[in-house]
Design an enzyme around this catalytic site. Sequence first.
Site, PDB file in Angstrom:
ATOM      1  N   GLY A  32       0.780  -1.170   0.057  1.00 36.34           N
ATOM      2  CA  GLY A  32       0.109  -0.008   0.233  1.00 36.34           C
ATOM      3  C   GLY A  32       1.018   1.286   0.048  1.00 36.34           C
TER       4      GLY A  32
ATOM      5  N   ARG B 114       1.223  -4.672  -5.416  1.00 33.65           N
ATOM      6  CA  ARG B 114       1.344  -6.031  -4.874  1.00 33.65           C
ATOM      7  C   ARG B 114       1.636  -7.219  -5.880  1.00 33.65           C
ATOM      8  NH1 ARG B 114      -0.429  -4.372   0.467  1.00 33.65           N
ATOM      9  NH2 ARG B 114      -2.096  -2.724   0.480  1.00 33.65           N
TER      10      ARG B 114
ATOM     11  N   ASP C 243       5.387  -4.588   6.136  1.00 33.91           N
ATOM     12  CA  ASP C 243       5.825  -5.825   6.570  1.00 33.91           C
ATOM     13  C   ASP C 243       6.073  -6.706   5.716  1.00 33.91           C
ATOM     14  OD1 ASP C 243       6.408  -7.557   8.643  1.00 33.91           O
ATOM     15  OD2 ASP C 243       4.330  -8.204   8.621  1.00 33.91           O
TER      16      ASP C 243
ATOM     17  N   THR D 155       4.462   2.557   5.350  1.00 31.67           N
ATOM     18  CA  THR D 155       3.194   2.123   5.344  1.00 31.67           C
ATOM     19  C   THR D 155       2.367   3.018   6.359  1.00 31.67           C
ATOM     20  OG1 THR D 155       1.775   0.448   6.179  1.00 31.67           O
ATOM     21  CG2 THR D 155       3.982   0.259   6.970  1.00 31.67           C
TER      22      THR D 155
ATOM     23  N   ASP E 271       0.248   1.990   8.339  1.00 26.12           N
ATOM     24  CA  ASP E 271      -0.333   1.047   9.291  1.00 26.12           C
ATOM     25  C   ASP E 271       0.410   1.312  10.700  1.00 26.12           C
ATOM     26  OD1 ASP E 271      -2.054   0.303   7.297  1.00 26.12           O
ATOM     27  OD2 ASP E 271      -1.300  -1.713   7.306  1.00 26.12           O
TER      28      ASP E 271
ATOM     29  N   ASP F 149       2.885  -0.706  11.693  1.00 24.88           N
ATOM     30  CA  ASP F 149       2.630  -2.165  12.141  1.00 24.88           C
ATOM     31  C   ASP F 149       4.081  -2.743  12.280  1.00 24.88           C
ATOM     32  OD1 ASP F 149       2.913  -2.188   9.340  1.00 24.88           O
ATOM     33  OD2 ASP F 149       1.531  -3.878   9.056  1.00 24.88           O
TER      34      ASP F 149
ATOM     35  N   ARG G 296      -5.079  -2.313   9.062  1.00 26.60           N
ATOM     36  CA  ARG G 296      -4.964  -4.135   8.604  1.00 26.60           C
ATOM     37  C   ARG G 296      -5.036  -4.752  10.000  1.00 26.60           C
ATOM     38  NH1 ARG G 296      -1.558  -6.308   3.915  1.00 26.60           N
ATOM     39  NH2 ARG G 296       0.358  -5.289   5.059  1.00 26.60           N
TER      40      ARG G 296
HETATM   41  P1  ADP Z   1       3.244  -4.196   2.911  1.00 27.57           P
HETATM   42  O1  ADP Z   1       4.536  -4.347   2.263  1.00 27.57           O
HETATM   43  O2  ADP Z   1       2.364  -2.835   3.108  1.00 27.57           O
HETATM   44  O3  ADP Z   1       2.922  -5.220   4.165  1.00 27.57           O
HETATM   45  P2  ADP Z   1       1.858  -6.589   1.647  1.00 27.57           P
HETATM   46  O4  ADP Z   1       1.899  -7.449   2.802  1.00 27.57           O
HETATM   47  O5  ADP Z   1       0.679  -6.469   0.674  1.00 27.57           O
HETATM   48  O6  ADP Z   1       1.977  -5.088   1.788  1.00 27.57           O
HETATM   49  O7  ADP Z   1       3.194  -6.989   0.648  1.00 27.57           O
HETATM   50  C1  ADP Z   1       3.543  -6.455  -0.508  1.00 27.57           C
HETATM   51  C2  ADP Z   1       4.263  -7.333  -1.298  1.00 27.57           C
HETATM   52  O8  ADP Z   1       5.487  -7.835  -0.874  1.00 27.57           O
HETATM   53  C3  ADP Z   1       3.482  -8.546  -1.736  1.00 27.57           C
HETATM   54  O9  ADP Z   1       2.455  -8.280  -2.738  1.00 27.57           O
HETATM   55  C4  ADP Z   1       4.380  -9.566  -2.138  1.00 27.57           C
HETATM   56  O10 ADP Z   1       5.035  -9.322  -3.437  1.00 27.57           O
HETATM   57  C5  ADP Z   1       5.696  -9.266  -1.378  1.00 27.57           C
HETATM   58  N1  ADP Z   1       5.586 -10.053  -0.078  1.00 27.57           N
HETATM   59  C6  ADP Z   1       4.729 -10.032   1.084  1.00 27.57           C
HETATM   60  N2  ADP Z   1       5.063 -11.121   1.831  1.00 27.57           N
HETATM   61  C7  ADP Z   1       5.958 -11.726   1.153  1.00 27.57           C
HETATM   62  C8  ADP Z   1       6.627 -13.041   1.797  1.00 27.57           C
HETATM   63  N3  ADP Z   1       6.190 -13.605   2.691  1.00 27.57           N
HETATM   64  N4  ADP Z   1       7.648 -13.650   0.793  1.00 27.57           N
HETATM   65  C9  ADP Z   1       7.945 -12.730  -0.326  1.00 27.57           C
HETATM   66  N5  ADP Z   1       7.437 -11.744  -0.842  1.00 27.57           N
HETATM   67  C10 ADP Z   1       6.358 -11.302   0.210  1.00 27.57           C
HETATM   68  O1  F6P Z   2      -1.088  -1.798   4.272  1.00 30.40           O
HETATM   69  C1  F6P Z   2      -1.733  -0.255   4.088  1.00 30.40           C
HETATM   70  C2  F6P Z   2      -2.979  -0.847   3.883  1.00 30.40           C
HETATM   71  O2  F6P Z   2      -3.815   0.559   3.503  1.00 30.40           O
HETATM   72  C3  F6P Z   2      -3.926  -1.219   5.045  1.00 30.40           C
HETATM   73  O3  F6P Z   2      -4.306  -0.315   6.112  1.00 30.40           O
HETATM   74  C4  F6P Z   2      -5.094  -1.709   4.440  1.00 30.40           C
HETATM   75  O4  F6P Z   2      -5.654  -2.815   4.986  1.00 30.40           O
HETATM   76  C5  F6P Z   2      -4.677  -2.358   3.033  1.00 30.40           C
HETATM   77  O5  F6P Z   2      -3.361  -1.431   2.672  1.00 30.40           O
HETATM   78  C6  F6P Z   2      -5.494  -1.881   1.895  1.00 30.40           C
HETATM   79  O6  F6P Z   2      -4.789  -2.604   0.692  1.00 30.40           O
HETATM   80  P1  F6P Z   2      -5.282  -2.501  -0.658  1.00 30.40           P
HETATM   81  O7  F6P Z   2      -4.625  -1.156  -1.317  1.00 30.40           O
HETATM   82  O8  F6P Z   2      -4.686  -3.606  -1.687  1.00 30.40           O
HETATM   83  O9  F6P Z   2      -6.917  -2.535  -0.914  1.00 30.40           O
END
Ligand code: ADP
Ligand code: F6P
Length: 320
Positions: free
Chosen positions: A11, A72, A103, A125, A127, A129, A171
Site C-alpha cells: 500500500g 502487490r 511488513d 506504510t 499502518d 505495524d 489492517r
Molecule cells: P505491505 O508491504 O504494505 O505489508 P503486503 O503485505 O501486501 O504489503 O506485501 C507487499 C508485497 O510484498 C506482496 O504483494 C509480495 O509481493 C511481497 N511479499 C509479501 N509477503 C511476502 C513473503 N512472505 N515472501 C515474499 N514476498 C512477500
Molecule cells: O497496508 C496499508 C493498507 O492501506 C492497509 O491499512 C489496508 O488494509 C490495505 O493497505 C488495503 O490494501 P489495498 O490497497 O490492496 O486495498
Amino acid sequence: MRRIGVLTSGGDSPGMNAAIRAVVRCGIETGMEVYGISRGYEGLIDGEIRQMGFRDVSDILHRGGTVIKSARSERFKTEEGQIKAMNMLETFGIEGLVVIGGDGSLTGGLELSQRGIKVMGLPGTIDNDLGYTDFTIGFDTAVSTVLDAITKLRDTSSAHERTTVIEVMGRNCGDIALFAGLAGGAQAIFVPEVEEDINEVCKKIVISANDGKQHSIVIRAEGYRMSSQEIVDAIARMTGRETKLVVLSYLQRGGSPTMHDRMLATRTAAKAVELLAEDSTSKAIGIVDNTIVAYDLEEALQQKRVLDMDMYNLIGVLGK
Ligand code: ADP
Ligand code: F6P
C-alpha cells in the site's frame, strides 16, 4: 557499490516520494547510479527499470503517492518469481536495493537478501505495524487526515446529537485508531489487539449524553472482530441514539506528507544509501527515540508490534 535500485511496494503511503528523492540524490552524490524500479516486485520481475537523475525527482518531496508506482505481487511470493527478480537485478547490474514498504514488502526484501543482494528496508506504510521502529513513513499523515475528519464529524455529530462511528485503516494494527482516538478525543476505540466490551461502551455513551455531552466519536480499526455495521447497530440499539458510520478508507493513504513523514523518509533513505555505500549487510532502517536506527533485516522483522496500553487506557479516562 556502483549501481543501486529503489522500489516502492504494498500500500502506498505519504512520504514514499520523499524517500525516493533522497535515495536518488544521496546515491548520485555518493557516486552511484540509481535505478528506479516501477510497480514494486511486479516491475522488478518484468524489468521495468530505468536510471533516475537528480532532476527526475524534482518537485515530488511534498506529494503523496509514489512516482515509481506501487503494487502487490503474487508472482514474487513464489520461488520462480524471486529467481526472475534476481536475474533481472543481475541483468541491470544492480548490486544493492532499497525497498520502501510495509511488513510484507520488507519480508520480500529479506527473501532477496538471502539470495545474495544487499537490501535496505525502509518502513513505508500508513499502518505503523512494524515492531522495530517507533514510526513508519506515512503514519503521521494518515493520522492527521483522520484527525481532520474527526474535527468535521464532531460538528455535525454535535448539531444532531448523534454518535459517529469512524472506520480507519491499519489492517491488523490498531495504531491509527489509537493515535487518532487519543489526539481526537474519541469516546472509545475498537482495535484488533484488544477485546472491547460493547455494553460498557454503550453505557458510557448514555451516561455522558445524559451529562450534557453533545457528540460521540467512536473509532473502529478495520481489523477488529466485529464489523463496523455491527458496532453501529449495537450502539444504536443499546443507546437509543442515532448512530452513523463513516468509512475513511483510501482517503487516509493520500495527501501531502507532514513534516514528520518527510523527515522520517528523508533521514531513513539517506541512511540506506550510506549503508549501501559501506557495503553493509542487509538492514531494516527506522526511528527509535528520534534517532535513526539500522537493525539486521531478519531480526528486525521478527519484532512484533505491541499496542501501547497506557495510551489505550487514557482514551477510556478522557473520553467521557
Ligand atoms: P505491505 O508491504 O504494505 O505489508 P503486503 O503485505 O501486501 O504489503 O506485501 C507487499 C508485497 O510484498 C506482496 O504483494 C509480495 O509481493 C511481497 N511479499 C509479501 N509477503 C511476502 C513473503 N512472505 N515472501 C515474499 N514476498 C512477500
Ligand atoms: O497496508 C496499508 C493498507 O492501506 C492497509 O491499512 C489496508 O488494509 C490495505 O493497505 C488495503 O490494501 P489495498 O490497497 O490492496 O486495498
